[in-house]
Design a protein around this motif. Structure first.
Motif, short mmCIF file in Angstrom:
data_model
loop_
_atom_site.label_atom_id
_atom_site.label_comp_id
_atom_site.label_asym_id
_atom_site.label_seq_id
_atom_site.Cartn_x
_atom_site.Cartn_y
_atom_site.Cartn_z
N ARG A 68 17.87 6.85 7.41
CA ARG A 68 16.78 7.83 7.43
C ARG A 68 15.94 7.73 6.15
O ARG A 68 14.71 7.75 6.20
N PHE A 69 16.61 7.61 5.02
CA PHE A 69 15.90 7.50 3.74
C PHE A 69 14.91 6.32 3.77
O PHE A 69 13.74 6.48 3.44
N VAL A 70 15.41 5.16 4.18
CA VAL A 70 14.55 3.97 4.18
C VAL A 70 13.38 4.15 5.14
O VAL A 70 12.24 3.81 4.84
N GLU A 71 13.68 4.75 6.29
CA GLU A 71 12.62 4.94 7.28
C GLU A 71 11.57 5.95 6.81
O GLU A 71 10.38 5.78 7.06
N GLU A 72 12.00 6.98 6.10
CA GLU A 72 11.07 8.04 5.69
C GLU A 72 10.33 7.71 4.39
O GLU A 72 9.20 8.15 4.20
N VAL A 73 10.97 6.97 3.51
CA VAL A 73 10.34 6.68 2.23
C VAL A 73 9.30 5.56 2.38
O VAL A 73 8.26 5.56 1.74
N THR A 74 9.58 4.61 3.29
CA THR A 74 8.55 3.64 3.61
C THR A 74 7.63 4.31 4.63
O THR A 74 8.04 5.23 5.32
N VAL A 75 6.42 3.86 4.69
CA VAL A 75 5.44 4.52 5.58
C VAL A 75 5.33 3.74 6.88
O VAL A 75 5.14 2.53 6.87
N ASN A 76 5.50 4.43 7.99
CA ASN A 76 5.47 3.75 9.28
C ASN A 76 4.36 4.27 10.19
O ASN A 76 4.51 4.38 11.39
N VAL A 77 3.24 4.60 9.55
CA VAL A 77 2.10 5.05 10.34
C VAL A 77 1.32 3.81 10.79
O VAL A 77 0.99 2.96 9.99
N THR A 78 1.09 3.69 12.08
CA THR A 78 0.35 2.53 12.59
C THR A 78 -0.29 2.91 13.91
O THR A 78 0.07 3.92 14.50
N GLU A 79 -1.26 2.15 14.35
CA GLU A 79 -1.84 2.44 15.66
C GLU A 79 -2.32 1.14 16.31
O GLU A 79 -2.42 0.12 15.64
N MET A 80 -2.59 1.20 17.60
CA MET A 80 -3.09 0.01 18.29
C MET A 80 -4.58 -0.13 18.03
O MET A 80 -5.32 0.85 18.00
N PHE A 81 -5.01 -1.37 17.84
CA PHE A 81 -6.42 -1.69 17.60
C PHE A 81 -7.03 -0.84 16.50
O PHE A 81 -8.18 -0.43 16.58
N ARG A 82 -6.22 -0.56 15.45
CA ARG A 82 -6.76 0.18 14.30
C ARG A 82 -7.86 -0.65 13.64
O ARG A 82 -7.69 -1.83 13.42
N ASP A 83 -8.95 0.00 13.27
CA ASP A 83 -10.16 -0.68 12.78
C ASP A 83 -10.68 -1.64 13.84
O ASP A 83 -10.51 -2.86 13.72
N PRO A 84 -11.31 -1.13 14.86
CA PRO A 84 -11.74 -1.97 15.98
C PRO A 84 -12.58 -3.19 15.56
O PRO A 84 -12.45 -4.26 16.17
N SER A 85 -13.40 -3.04 14.52
CA SER A 85 -14.24 -4.17 14.14
C SER A 85 -13.39 -5.34 13.63
O SER A 85 -13.75 -6.51 13.80
N PHE A 86 -12.25 -5.01 13.06
CA PHE A 86 -11.31 -6.05 12.64
C PHE A 86 -10.82 -6.85 13.86
O PHE A 86 -10.80 -8.08 13.87
N TYR A 87 -10.46 -6.14 14.92
CA TYR A 87 -9.97 -6.81 16.12
C TYR A 87 -11.07 -7.60 16.82
O TYR A 87 -10.82 -8.63 17.43
N LYS A 88 -12.28 -7.09 16.68
CA LYS A 88 -13.42 -7.82 17.25
C LYS A 88 -13.55 -9.18 16.57
O LYS A 88 -13.75 -10.20 17.22
N THR A 89 -13.42 -9.18 15.23
CA THR A 89 -13.51 -10.44 14.50
C THR A 89 -12.33 -11.36 14.85
O THR A 89 -12.50 -12.58 14.96
N LEU A 90 -11.15 -10.78 15.02
CA LEU A 90 -10.01 -11.60 15.45
C LEU A 90 -10.35 -12.31 16.75
O LEU A 90 -10.13 -13.50 16.92
N ASP B 100 -2.65 5.22 0.22
CA ASP B 100 -1.45 5.53 0.98
C ASP B 100 -1.94 5.95 2.37
O ASP B 100 -2.80 6.81 2.49
N ASP B 101 -1.42 5.31 3.41
CA ASP B 101 -1.89 5.70 4.75
C ASP B 101 -0.80 6.45 5.51
O ASP B 101 -0.69 6.35 6.73
N SER B 102 0.00 7.23 4.78
CA SER B 102 1.05 8.00 5.44
C SER B 102 0.44 9.19 6.20
O SER B 102 -0.77 9.37 6.22
N GLU B 103 1.32 10.00 6.79
CA GLU B 103 0.91 11.10 7.67
C GLU B 103 -0.22 11.95 7.07
O GLU B 103 -0.29 12.13 5.86
#
Lengths: 276, 192
Positions: A68-90, B100-103
């Motif tokens: 739990r510590f490792v999972e919470e202290v590191t940041v796991n915020v992510t989303e699909m196609f975040r920054d659409p213009s980036f994916y457009k360039t890809l 930081d892009d956390s919550e």
């Protein structure tokens, strides 16, 4: 809302990090202090530890809590196609160029729960490249990888992801890629077939293959400059000639040791390796 | 504790706000002293987007160097820094910014509380925090941290704010040392 946070001194953070390395081999000593201290303070308060000593004891003795510590202290915020213009360039530049290769290897370093890997698989499928591609997705955190492997994502995020997908140049009905049940969606199994999930710690593990494209977005922001340089060298060793490196929208190769070997693509945070 | 080279020689002023704060900032910017003997950090709630138009807009109002922060940018006296959309902005004790892009905090990223607390931690008594107009409670917790660290806290006088909720919240919680209208805020900044 106006909860009192437990006060942790800088020196106590340093001790905790040293202990953590000694006890369990996790090395956070080159993580950005400001964010790390905030995450540690937050977790300590969230889990209602009366003192730092008790928090540390739990981390030392309880394997489940360490997870739990490792999972919470590191940041796991992510989303699909975040920054659409980036994916457009890809789509329009990077994958277009790489498509000339007989076989495509892509590394998602710090993939967290897998949203970016699935986004990539969708792009590759739409360009008829998925069958000749392999997507290596790594993270230091085994529990997020377990989630990524399932191909399950929360239904409530799909509206946002669908908008991102359209903005990135996607032309299909985004919902054709998944089936929804009980508040979750399961992505098409064919998308997951070319993915390989594995733990890999950017701090301590070595290069394990040669890639055409490495994506590491919003991971380096959590590292100090020394570690950023080391990781960029690891990426450099892992990129083939004329390979691409993609970073987060506020991250840069500027001032790094490998900068001179790379050329940035127009306005996106994508660099091409021009000197091997 | 590690001595920080930032706080040795200058103050760090951090201004935060949400809806209704942009107008105030556009009024304050032309009155900033030049050269400016401190660091100015601006955190405003913004729509999740990639564009840097806010920095462009601000740059019309001041001749001081102004930039939207990228990861590990060096913090320099006399510069204005703007928190980028979709990231929390933090300060490191060795004189860099980090992102930081956390919550989200208070439904916001960037959150005022996150930056205020970081300024309090790094700059202590050298920090000055100013909370402007806005519609949510973000910033109050941060002002509390600044106050506790020995810095100066200011809330925009609610009846001069387009949306008084945000500064009013800080005042209600007793964390504002000063309650100032826009002219008084400008005067305070010039006196630093």
């Amino acid at each position: 809302m106006y909860k009192e946070l437990i006060q942790i001194e800088d020196a106590e953070v340093e001790h905790l990090l040293n202990d953590l390395f000694e006890w369990h081999g996790y090395d956070f000593t080159h993580y950005s202090r400001a964010s790390l201290k905030r995450r540690i303070t937050r977790l300590c308060s969230l889990d209602k530890f009366p003192s730092l000593a008790e928090f540390k004891y739990r981390i030392k003795e309880d394997k489940a809590y360490l997870k739990r510590f490792v999972e919470e202290v590191t940041v796991n915020v992510t989303e699909m196609f975040r920054d659409p213009s980036f994916y457009k360039t890809l789509r329009t530049e990077v994958l277009q160029t790489i498509s000339a290769k007989p076989f495509i290897r892509i590394w998602h370093a710090g993939c967290s729960t897998g949203e970016e890997v699935y986004s990539m698989a969708i792009l590759l499928k739409e360009m008829n490249l998925l069958q000749k591609s392999l997507l290596y997705a790594t993270d230091l955190n085994p529990s997020v990888l377990e989630r990524a492997r399932t191909g399950l994502f929360p239904l409530q995020s799909m509206k946002q992801y669908s908008e991102n997908y359209i903005l990135s140049g996607g032309r299909k009905d985004f919902s054709s890629y998944y089936t929804a049940h009980y508040g979750q969606v399961k992505f098409d199994e064919a998308l997951g077939e070319r993915m390989i999930f594995s733990t890999h710690n950017l701090v301590s593990d070595r290069s394990f293959n040669e890639f055409d494209l490495i994506l590491c977005r919003n991971v380096l922001i959590y590292f100090d400059k020394d570690l950023q340089d080391r990781v960029l060298q690891l990426f450099d060793e892992s990129l083939g000639a004329l390979g691409y490196l993609a970073l987060g929208s506020k991250e840069t190769l500027k001032f790094s040791v490998v900068q001179s070997k790379y050329k940035q693509l127009n306005s996106e945070k994508i660099w091409r390796k021009i000197v091997s | 504790m590690a001595e920080n080279r930032l706080i040795k020689d200058c103050k760090v002023v951090v201004i935060g706000g949400s809806s209704g704060s942009l107008e105030v900032l556009l009024e304050l910017l032309p009155d900033l002293p030049s050269p400016m003997p401190f660091v100015l950090i601006v955190v405003v709630h913004r729509k999740n987007s990639n564009d840097s138009s806010l920095a462009d807009l601000f740059s019309y109002k001041t001749s001081l160097p102004i930039q939207e922060v990228e990861d590990k940018d060096v913090i320099e006296k006399g510069h204005i820094y703007l928190a980028p959309a979709d990231y929390h902005l933090l300060l490191e004790k060795d004189g860099f910014f980090s992102l930081d892009d956390s919550e989200k905090v208070n439904y916001s990223r960037p959150a005022l509380d996150v930056t205020f607390e970081s300024v309090a931690d790094v700059c202590g008594r050298s920090s000055v925090a100013i909370l402007l107009s806005g519609a949510n409670a973000d910033g109050t917790q941060g002002l509390k941290a600044i106050k506790k660290a020995g810095g100066v806290t200011v809330a925009q006088k609610p009846d001069t704010a387009k949306v008084p909720f945000m500064p009013q919240q800080a005042i209600n919680q007793g964390v504002a040392d000063w309650i100032l209208d826009i002219q008084q805020i400008a005067a305070l900044i010039q006196s630093l």
